[in-house]
Design an enzyme around this catalytic site. Structure first.
Site, PDB file in Angstrom:
ATOM      1  N   GLN A   1      -1.442  -3.069  -3.054  1.00  0.00           N
ATOM      2  CA  GLN A   1      -0.462  -2.233  -3.741  1.00  0.00           C
ATOM      3  C   GLN A   1       0.894  -2.912  -3.651  1.00  0.00           C
ATOM      4  O   GLN A   1       1.264  -3.387  -2.578  1.00  0.00           O
ATOM      5  CB  GLN A   1      -0.424  -0.869  -3.030  1.00  0.00           C
ATOM      6  N   THR A   2       1.616  -2.980  -4.755  1.00  0.00           N
ATOM      7  CA  THR A   2       2.970  -3.526  -4.670  1.00  0.00           C
ATOM      8  C   THR A   2       3.876  -2.894  -5.713  1.00  0.00           C
ATOM      9  O   THR A   2       3.424  -2.504  -6.787  1.00  0.00           O
ATOM     10  CB  THR A   2       2.967  -5.069  -4.805  1.00  0.00           C
ATOM     11  N   ARG A   3       5.143  -2.786  -5.356  1.00  0.00           N
ATOM     12  CA  ARG A   3       6.150  -2.353  -6.331  1.00  0.00           C
ATOM     13  C   ARG A   3       7.343  -3.295  -6.266  1.00  0.00           C
ATOM     14  O   ARG A   3       8.457  -2.941  -6.621  1.00  0.00           O
ATOM     15  CB  ARG A   3       6.564  -0.899  -6.088  1.00  0.00           C
TER      16      ARG A   3
ATOM     17  N   HIS B   1       6.891 -12.322  -2.774  1.00  0.00           N
ATOM     18  CA  HIS B   1       7.463 -13.534  -2.193  1.00  0.00           C
ATOM     19  C   HIS B   1       6.423 -14.151  -1.257  1.00  0.00           C
ATOM     20  O   HIS B   1       5.298 -13.669  -1.150  1.00  0.00           O
ATOM     21  CB  HIS B   1       8.780 -13.200  -1.487  1.00  0.00           C
TER      22      HIS B   1
ATOM     23  N   HIS C   1       4.363 -11.835   1.287  1.00  0.00           N
ATOM     24  CA  HIS C   1       3.253 -11.032   0.771  1.00  0.00           C
ATOM     25  C   HIS C   1       2.143 -11.905   0.186  1.00  0.00           C
ATOM     26  O   HIS C   1       0.973 -11.552   0.234  1.00  0.00           O
ATOM     27  CB  HIS C   1       3.752  -9.996  -0.224  1.00  0.00           C
TER      28      HIS C   1
ATOM     29  N   GLY D   1       0.937  -2.885   4.812  1.00  0.00           N
ATOM     30  CA  GLY D   1       1.942  -3.695   5.508  1.00  0.00           C
ATOM     31  C   GLY D   1       2.934  -2.821   6.254  1.00  0.00           C
ATOM     32  O   GLY D   1       2.628  -1.702   6.661  1.00  0.00           O
ATOM     33  N   ARG D   2       4.120  -3.337   6.411  1.00  0.00           N
ATOM     34  CA  ARG D   2       5.172  -2.560   7.073  1.00  0.00           C
ATOM     35  C   ARG D   2       5.734  -1.543   6.095  1.00  0.00           C
ATOM     36  O   ARG D   2       5.919  -1.827   4.924  1.00  0.00           O
ATOM     37  CB  ARG D   2       6.327  -3.485   7.467  1.00  0.00           C
ATOM     38  N   ASP D   3       6.022  -0.371   6.590  1.00  0.00           N
ATOM     39  CA  ASP D   3       6.734   0.660   5.830  1.00  0.00           C
ATOM     40  C   ASP D   3       6.151   0.858   4.425  1.00  0.00           C
ATOM     41  O   ASP D   3       6.887   0.937   3.441  1.00  0.00           O
ATOM     42  CB  ASP D   3       8.230   0.301   5.746  1.00  0.00           C
ATOM     43  N   HIS D   4       4.837   0.947   4.345  1.00  0.00           N
ATOM     44  CA  HIS D   4       4.163   1.125   3.066  1.00  0.00           C
ATOM     45  C   HIS D   4       4.667   2.399   2.375  1.00  0.00           C
ATOM     46  O   HIS D   4       4.681   3.460   2.969  1.00  0.00           O
ATOM     47  CB  HIS D   4       2.643   1.227   3.296  1.00  0.00           C
ATOM     48  N   ALA D   5       5.044   2.263   1.109  1.00  0.00           N
ATOM     49  CA  ALA D   5       5.519   3.405   0.301  1.00  0.00           C
ATOM     50  C   ALA D   5       6.704   4.123   0.931  1.00  0.00           C
ATOM     51  O   ALA D   5       6.965   5.285   0.645  1.00  0.00           O
ATOM     52  CB  ALA D   5       4.392   4.399   0.028  1.00  0.00           C
TER      53      ALA D   5
END
Ligand SMILES: [Zn+2]
Length: 380
Positions: free
Chosen positions: A188-190, A194, A197, A282-286
């Site tokens: 998932q990405t928004r 870089h 990721h 990952g860290r702090d997802h959403a």
């Protein structure tokens, strides 16, 4: 495609992929019309495609309350966030038409019930805050006061901003099967991807058959990088740095809720419906601002029984390029201090790009930087 090949993929949540697409009904013009917000429209389209299986409509009170309090549906399946339609009044008929804000009718809903809900309670459970500065809370507080529940039938699918990337769960599953993938990790990405990721998607890919890069293209908050720019970044990155037979790029039509940990669970369940057996967290997802702890979205997976979710979360720490290791690494794999690492703050990266400067290749691929620089140039 034969069913035997797709059977090798993970089963959808609840066992069956829901399909709530259907024919435009003859009595459409006689139905009362309920207008949906763009977030509700995203949910509706995901109900149609089965991305929200086993849901077949907007949630009733039993499901809603159990999700809020226990992160499960009334039938006992894990579920993390409400999928609800807010209205002012109960419609007179047993059936209503659902329309977008332009008045275009897209679906019908067979009314099951209408119920009141407490916005502060939903905010507290789902967003872990009642602060109106939180974009998800602000959206919740601004919506109508009652929820209308019932099964939907969608006859007009939402417009797709990137038609070639608009793959429904049945379609991603067919593509995975065609490529012979069984174990697939969803990402998932928004944000533009870089090196950090890129690294974790590749570390994940080392252990499975395929990678689904699944950028969210529904509503995001105004200061996120626009979807068209991000998609171009993904295209150049994937074409130059990933093996094409191991990666599928498709659009995830959801709107962001910024619910952090609960949204991580919700994102994982949706990706299971798309056929992913693994999901990167990952860290702090959403997350947004500092409402959630760095690893809260990973810790929340412990609140479920082993294998209850079925899809396997893959947890990652902050990663970076270490000049001394001579490779991408994280605190788990690199023993060196921060001064050995290539680190740029988000502010610094934006500053470089806005000035037309390419950040270090250890931080971002030059091809990606060029897309972002061009986007900044056109903006100003
Ligand atoms: Zn190192």
């Amino acid at each position: 495609m034969s069913t035997t090949t797709t059977e090798q993929l993970i089963a959808p949540h609840g066992g069956e992929l829901v399909d709530r697409t259907g024919e435009r009904p003859d009595d459409l013009d006689s139905l009362e019309v309920v207008t949906l917000t763009s977030r509700e429209l995203s949910d509706l389209d995901m109900l149609a495609s089965g991305a929200l299986s086993p849901l077949d409509g907007f949630m009733g009170q039993d499901d809603y309350e159990r999700v809020l309090e226990e992160m499960h549906l009334a039938n006992g399946l894990p579920w993390a966030l409400p999928v609800c339609l807010a209205v002012d009044d109960e419609p007179a008929g047993a059936r209503v038409a659902l329309a977008d804000e332009a008045g275009r009718k897209v679906a019908v809903l067979d009314v099951m019930e209408m119920y009141t809900y407490i916005k502060e309670a939903e905010a507290d459970r789902c967003f872990r805050t009642t602060d109106e500065e939180h974009p998800g809370v602000a959206r919740l507080y601004a919506q109508k006061d009652k929820y209308l529940a019932g099964r939907v039938t969608v006859f007009e699918r939402a417009e797709r901003p990137f038609p070639e990337l608009a793959l429904d769960p049945a379609e991603t599953r067919a593509q995975f099967a065609e490529r012979g993938w069984k174990r697939v990790v969803g990402f998932q990405t928004r944000n533009p991807i870089h090196r950090a990721h890129e690294y974790l998607t590749k570390v994940a890919l080392e252990t499975v058959d395929g990678l689904l890069v699944h950028p969210l293209v529904g509503d995001t908050k105004g200061d996120d990088v626009p979807a068209d720019v991000r998609i171009e970044c993904y295209r150049v990155l994937l074409s130059d740095y990933y093996p094409s037979n191991r990666v599928l790029l498709a659009a995830f039509p959801a709107a962001m809720r910024y619910a952090g940990p609960r949204e991580a669970i919700w994102h994982a369940i949706c990706r299971k419906n798309y056929g992913c057996s693994h999901f990167i967290v990952g860290r702090d997802h959403a997350g947004v601002g500092s409402y959630y702890g760095t690893y809260d979205a990973q810790l929340i997976f412990d609140e479920f029984e082993p294998h209850e979710l079925d899809i396997e979360p893959m947890f990652f720490e902050h990663s970076f390029y270490c000049k001394t290791c001579g490779s991408m690494a994280s605190a788990k794999t690199c023993p060196h201090d921060a001064e050995h690492h290539v680190f740029l703050s988000g502010t610094k990266v934006r500053e470089l790009l806005a000035n037309g400067e390419i950040p270090p290749t250890e931080f971002t691929r030059p091809e990606v930087a060029e897309v972002l620089i061009e986007a900044y140039r056109q903006e100003s």
